[in-house]
Design a protein around this motif. Structure first.
Motif, mmCIF file in Angstrom:
data_model
loop_
_atom_site.group_PDB
_atom_site.id
_atom_site.type_symbol
_atom_site.label_atom_id
_atom_site.label_comp_id
_atom_site.label_asym_id
_atom_site.label_seq_id
_atom_site.Cartn_x
_atom_site.Cartn_y
_atom_site.Cartn_z
ATOM 1 N N PHE A 141 0.819 -1.204 0.000
ATOM 2 C CA PHE A 141 0.000 0.000 0.000
ATOM 3 C C PHE A 141 0.854 1.255 0.000
ATOM 4 C CE2 PHE A 141 -3.074 -3.022 1.746
ATOM 5 C CZ PHE A 141 -4.227 -2.648 1.067
ATOM 6 N N ALA A 142 0.350 2.279 -0.663
ATOM 7 C CA ALA A 142 0.885 3.632 -0.515
ATOM 8 C C ALA A 142 0.181 4.293 0.664
ATOM 9 C CB ALA A 142 0.654 4.436 -1.794
ATOM 10 N N ASP A 143 0.706 5.430 1.093
ATOM 11 C CA ASP A 143 0.129 6.120 2.252
ATOM 12 C C ASP A 143 -1.313 6.558 2.028
ATOM 13 O OD1 ASP A 143 2.477 5.801 3.631
ATOM 14 O OD2 ASP A 143 3.258 7.793 3.134
ATOM 15 N N ASP A 144 -1.705 6.734 0.756
ATOM 16 C CA ASP A 144 -3.065 7.188 0.461
ATOM 17 C C ASP A 144 -4.041 6.036 0.247
ATOM 18 O OD1 ASP A 144 -2.258 6.211 -1.979
ATOM 19 O OD2 ASP A 144 -2.356 8.135 -3.035
ATOM 20 N N GLY A 145 -3.599 4.802 0.474
ATOM 21 C CA GLY A 145 -4.498 3.657 0.376
ATOM 22 C C GLY A 145 -4.459 2.914 -0.937
ATOM 23 N N ARG A 146 -3.746 3.436 -1.925
ATOM 24 C CA ARG A 146 -3.608 2.703 -3.186
ATOM 25 C C ARG A 146 -2.707 1.484 -2.971
ATOM 26 N NH1 ARG A 146 -1.147 6.881 -7.155
ATOM 27 N NH2 ARG A 146 -0.110 7.456 -5.194
ATOM 28 N N TYR A 147 -3.023 0.414 -3.689
ATOM 29 C CA TYR A 147 -2.250 -0.829 -3.562
ATOM 30 C C TYR A 147 -1.654 -1.170 -4.923
ATOM 31 C CZ TYR A 147 -1.122 -5.739 -2.516
ATOM 32 O OH TYR A 147 -0.474 -6.925 -2.326
ATOM 33 N N HIS A 148 -0.333 -1.353 -4.964
ATOM 34 C CA HIS A 148 0.312 -1.700 -6.230
ATOM 35 C C HIS A 148 0.686 -3.177 -6.247
ATOM 36 C CE1 HIS A 148 4.359 -1.759 -4.343
ATOM 37 N NE2 HIS A 148 3.967 -0.692 -3.673
ATOM 38 N N PHE A 149 0.528 -3.797 -7.396
ATOM 39 C CA PHE A 149 0.884 -5.195 -7.578
ATOM 40 C C PHE A 149 1.272 -5.416 -9.034
ATOM 41 C CE2 PHE A 149 -3.641 -4.841 -8.404
ATOM 42 C CZ PHE A 149 -3.887 -5.704 -9.466
ATOM 43 N N ARG A 150 1.616 -6.661 -9.378
ATOM 44 C CA ARG A 150 2.028 -6.967 -10.748
ATOM 45 C C ARG A 150 1.164 -8.085 -11.317
ATOM 46 N NH1 ARG A 150 7.165 -9.331 -10.963
ATOM 47 N NH2 ARG A 150 7.094 -9.822 -8.738
ATOM 48 N N SER A 151 0.993 -8.070 -12.628
ATOM 49 C CA SER A 151 0.215 -9.105 -13.292
ATOM 50 C C SER A 151 0.701 -9.255 -14.735
ATOM 51 C CB SER A 151 -1.270 -8.748 -13.286
ATOM 52 O OG SER A 151 -2.005 -9.650 -14.096
ATOM 53 N N ASN A 152 0.633 -10.489 -15.233
ATOM 54 C CA ASN A 152 0.963 -10.704 -16.647
ATOM 55 C C ASN A 152 -0.294 -10.885 -17.479
ATOM 56 O OD1 ASN A 152 0.174 -13.296 -15.926
ATOM 57 N ND2 ASN A 152 1.850 -14.316 -17.020
ATOM 58 N N ALA A 153 -1.382 -10.243 -17.060
ATOM 59 C CA ALA A 153 -2.661 -10.357 -17.767
ATOM 60 C C ALA A 153 -2.559 -9.863 -19.209
ATOM 61 C CB ALA A 153 -3.736 -9.563 -17.022
ATOM 62 N N ARG A 154 -1.739 -8.849 -19.456
ATOM 63 C CA ARG A 154 -1.619 -8.298 -20.816
ATOM 64 C C ARG A 154 -0.789 -9.198 -21.714
ATOM 65 N NH1 ARG A 154 2.098 -4.937 -23.475
ATOM 66 N NH2 ARG A 154 3.356 -4.774 -21.581
ATOM 67 N N SER A 155 0.307 -9.723 -21.176
ATOM 68 C CA SER A 155 1.206 -10.557 -21.965
ATOM 69 C C SER A 155 1.833 -11.606 -21.052
ATOM 70 C CB SER A 155 2.309 -9.706 -22.609
ATOM 71 O OG SER A 155 3.295 -10.525 -23.214
ATOM 72 N N PRO A 156 1.806 -12.874 -21.449
ATOM 73 C CA PRO A 156 2.334 -13.930 -20.567
ATOM 74 C C PRO A 156 3.797 -13.760 -20.188
ATOM 75 C CG PRO A 156 1.031 -14.881 -22.343
ATOM 76 C CD PRO A 156 1.209 -13.427 -22.671
ATOM 77 N N SER A 157 4.603 -13.108 -21.030
ATOM 78 C CA SER A 157 6.036 -12.987 -20.766
ATOM 79 C C SER A 157 6.414 -11.676 -20.090
ATOM 80 C CB SER A 157 6.822 -13.119 -22.078
ATOM 81 O OG SER A 157 6.452 -12.106 -22.993
ATOM 82 N N ILE A 158 5.421 -10.842 -19.765
ATOM 83 C CA ILE A 158 5.680 -9.518 -19.186
ATOM 84 C C ILE A 158 4.809 -9.334 -17.945
ATOM 85 C CG2 ILE A 158 5.414 -7.018 -19.553
ATOM 86 C CD1 ILE A 158 6.036 -7.506 -22.497
ATOM 87 N N THR A 159 5.392 -8.743 -16.899
ATOM 88 C CA THR A 159 4.583 -8.387 -15.731
ATOM 89 C C THR A 159 4.435 -6.866 -15.677
ATOM 90 O OG1 THR A 159 6.519 -8.346 -14.264
ATOM 91 C CG2 THR A 159 5.301 -10.412 -14.424
ATOM 92 N N ASP A 160 3.211 -6.409 -15.807
ATOM 93 C CA ASP A 160 2.919 -4.973 -15.754
ATOM 94 C C ASP A 160 2.515 -4.565 -14.347
ATOM 95 O OD1 ASP A 160 3.146 -4.393 -18.617
ATOM 96 O OD2 ASP A 160 1.303 -5.577 -18.823
ATOM 97 N N PRO A 161 2.885 -3.350 -13.925
ATOM 98 C CA PRO A 161 2.418 -2.832 -12.639
ATOM 99 C C PRO A 161 0.951 -2.385 -12.727
ATOM 100 C CG PRO A 161 4.465 -1.781 -13.349
ATOM 101 C CD PRO A 161 3.893 -2.483 -14.534
ATOM 102 N N TRP A 162 0.189 -2.761 -11.715
ATOM 103 C CA TRP A 162 -1.196 -2.349 -11.592
ATOM 104 C C TRP A 162 -1.380 -1.624 -10.267
ATOM 105 C CZ3 TRP A 162 -5.700 -4.120 -14.593
ATOM 106 C CH2 TRP A 162 -5.336 -4.760 -15.791
ATOM 107 N N ILE A 163 -2.384 -0.749 -10.209
ATOM 108 C CA ILE A 163 -2.685 -0.018 -8.973
ATOM 109 C C ILE A 163 -4.177 -0.117 -8.690
ATOM 110 C CG2 ILE A 163 -2.698 2.225 -7.823
ATOM 111 C CD1 ILE A 163 -0.248 2.993 -9.448
ATOM 112 N N TRP A 164 -4.495 -0.613 -7.506
ATOM 113 C CA TRP A 164 -5.884 -0.629 -7.049
ATOM 114 C C TRP A 164 -6.145 0.649 -6.282
ATOM 115 C CZ3 TRP A 164 -8.008 -0.510 -2.097
ATOM 116 C CH2 TRP A 164 -9.379 -0.780 -2.004
#
Length: 627
Positions: A141-164
């Motif tokens: 989590f960031a201090d403002d409550g956002r949560y960052h994680f990674r996923s390869n949903a876009r491409s199987p060989s790449i992990t992109d950063p996502w923010i909730w």
């Protein structure tokens, strides 16, 4: 003629279904030994502690129920309570600023984790990601409550950063990555981005999420690793790194008004140790440094204002698995473990240096005082390179006797004096264990870790034979009573041992290891294959090298009885790696026993499987290494 292949589809295994560990399974001594081994495999642990934003609670993970779940404990100590429950392991718990808890659940032990957000009572749980079967990797989590994680949903060989975002309740891609990477820290509109160039080579950037502009913080030649966190603002970044040096150190990079990053300023370094981790206090006034000293941990405090350093008292165990600093900066909570000490939580008073135990993970049927601590031994390999390893000797061991060589995974991993129920089970059976760190292991500097890359693996493979020869030469291991085992890359080392040196080992255990680099690269997770070319070789341009390094093409040399255990849901090292071994050796009538866990991935998370694996492994090695 009956086939020597034994196949078992294992979800759980009753003691009555096992052959005895010795010749007479009905004897009281054998029954007592099996009961002791079972008890050790069932021992619980407590890991991953983190203070709540108000400092009143500590969230952590324990497998006391049989599989890892999220639990809560009052920070001053007291009775813990469960937050999560279910058949699959929960991991990576993090507090949100508003006092909720995020964690991941991985069905069947795979990488398709579900990121969940729940209350401290485990109610009103929501999913933060919605990516189906994609591989999901934890964040924070960031201090403002956002949560960052990674996923390869876009491409199987790449992990992109996502923010909730808690305001919308939805996760969106922060930016498209160009490889394997993610966000290490998030503050305002800036992200501390990291990108894996290849295994053992990492770059860090400060990225403006609005414009996409990024500043390289870690320029270097050759390979270098780095991990870090923002300071009081995003113009200051604290790093653990080995940029242009061999050992990991603690440093800082400053970004000026002109948008240029300074060269790293070294704040703490040790000639005889590597930095394993650091933690920043919430007010950024000090940091705790965790140093790796030949496999054991030492903790140090450093003032971030004047650079003053002070060692903290030795912890009650050899290893710091994970830690967190209380919001008021007065205490730290640590998960401590060692060779005879399963992981438990301790609270450290940073003023007095006093450790107070917070959890007592149960170990019924096991007297910890009877467990064996190892001795660090050094020796020379075939070319004079100094290697080291941990020697565990059973009580009343008569040398030379049966010894199992155990190889760690990675291959960039490091063998350390951690609690291993399989080691202690073997020791209870009268079998010694030697766990070496051959070339390519971490913890001994960057140069040592790169010695096994690509064609250098032939020398790393020779270290296996050199280790076995040293044990015999020293009079520790009996020449005809040596075993070999390992998991993941250690499983590969096991298969190298029985193919390259077929007359060396009397028994072998391959736990979810690679055997064929062609099928490994073709069927492993695409991101795993993409980052592994510098380590093993590029299948597009170095196919012959990979073929020469693959034990599958030398199985005709195998005469050693072999036990193979694998998880059906393993996407790191796909189950085809095990199936090839069993098929080929079965046709050759070589003794091979195959155990497949249908509800596991890369390793065993569930108690019944841990118990079964330990019992089967100990019985197998005990049978084949007996006099």
């Amino acid at each position: 003629m009956s086939t020597p292949v034994r196949f078992a589809l294992v979800a759980s295994l009753l003691l009555t279904a096992l052959p005895g560990l010795a010749k007479d399974a009905s004897s009281a001594a054998d029954a007592e030994l099996e009961a002791r081994i079972t008890a050790m495999a069932r021992m619980a642990s407590a890991t991953g502690p983190q203070y709540s934003p108000d400092g009143q609670w500590i969230a952590f993970h324990t497998n006391i129920s049989g599989v890892s779940q999220v639990w809560l404990l009052p920070a001053e100590g007291g009775y813990p309570r469960a937050v999560s429950a279910g058949p699959d392991a929960a991991n990576g718990v993090r507090w949100s600023p508003d006092g909720r808890l995020a964690y991941a659940v991985s069905p069947g032990g795979g990488y398709n984790a579900r990121l969940l957000l729940t209350t401290t009572t485990g109610t009103d749980t929501i999913a933060m990601d919605d990516d189906g079967e994609a591989n999901t990797f934890l964040g924070d989590f960031a201090d403002d409550g956002r949560y960052h994680f990674r996923s390869n949903a876009r491409s199987p060989s790449i992990t992109d950063p996502w923010i909730w975002d808690p305001k919308t309740g939805k996760a969106t891609m922060a930016f498209e990555a160009d490889g394997f990477g993610g966000i290490a820290d998030l503050k305002g509109e800036h992200a501390l981005e990291w990108k894996l160039v290849t295994r053992g080579d990492v770059n860090a950037y400060r990225r403006d999420l609005r414009t996409g502009e990024r500043i390289l913080l870690t320029p270097h030649e050759g390979t270098a690793s780095a991990f870090g966190q923002f300071g009081r603002d995003t113009n200051t970044v604290y790093l653990g790194h080995n940029l242009d040096r061999d050992n990991m150190v603690f440093g800082r990079v400053d970004i000026g008004a002109d948008g240029k990053a300074s060269a790293p300023v070294t704040l703490a370094e040790r000639d005889e140790a590597e930095l394993d981790d650091f933690l920043l206090s919430k007010d950024f006034s000090f940091a705790l440094l965790v140093w790796n000293v030949a496999g054991r941990h030492e903790i140090e405090r450093i003032s971030l204002t004047d650079g003053k350093r002070s060692s903290l008292p030795a912890a009650p165990a050899e290893l710091v698995y994970s830690a967190d600093i209380a919001p008021d900066g007065k205490h730290a909570v640590l998960s401590l473990a060692g060779s005879t000490t399963p992981p438990d939580l301790w609270q450290l008073d940073l003023a007095s240096g006093k450790y107070t135990r917070l959890t007592w993970s149960p170990h019924p049927g096991v007297d910890l005082a009877t467990l064996v601590k190892p001795e660090l031994r050094t020796y020379e390999s075939f070319d004079g390179l100094e290697l080291s390893g941990w020697l565990y000797l059973p009580k009343d061991f008569k040398a030379p006797g049966p010894v199992v060589l155990s190889f760690h995974g990675g291959p960039e991993g490091q063998e350390v004096p951690a609690f291993r129920s399989d080691y202690q089970a073997l020791l209870a059976s009268g079998i010694a264990v030697f766990a070496p760190n051959i070339r390519g292991s971490s913890g001994f500097g960057k140069a040592f870790m790169t010695l096994d890359n690509q064609a250098g693996r032939f020398d790393a493979n020779k270290d296996i034979k050199a280790t076995a020869d040293w044990l015999v030469r020293e009079g520790i291991g009996a020449k005809d009573r040596l075993g070999i085992m390992g998991g993941s890359y250690g499983g590969y080392a096991t298969m190298v041992g029985v193919t390259e040196f077929p007359d060396t080992f009397a028994a072998a255990v391959n736990l979810f290891g690679m055997v064929n680099f062609e099928t490994f690269f073709a069927q492993s997770e695409p991101w795993m294959a993409a980052i592994s070319t510098s380590e093993y070789g590029d299948p597009k341009t170095q196919a012959q090298l990979l073929r020469d390094l693959s034990p599958i093409h030398k199985l005709d040399r195998v005469t050693t009885p072999l036990l193979v255990m694998h998880g059906a849901n393993d996407t790191n090292v796909p189950v085809v790696e095990a199936e090839q071994i069993v098929e080929v050796l079965g046709k050759r009538r070589v003794e091979v026993e195959y155990v497949l866990f249908p509800d596991e991935g890369h390793g065993w998370r569930k108690e019944p499987n841990r118990v079964s694996s330990t019992l089967i492994l100990t019985r197998f090695l005990g049978t084949h290494l007996a006099e």
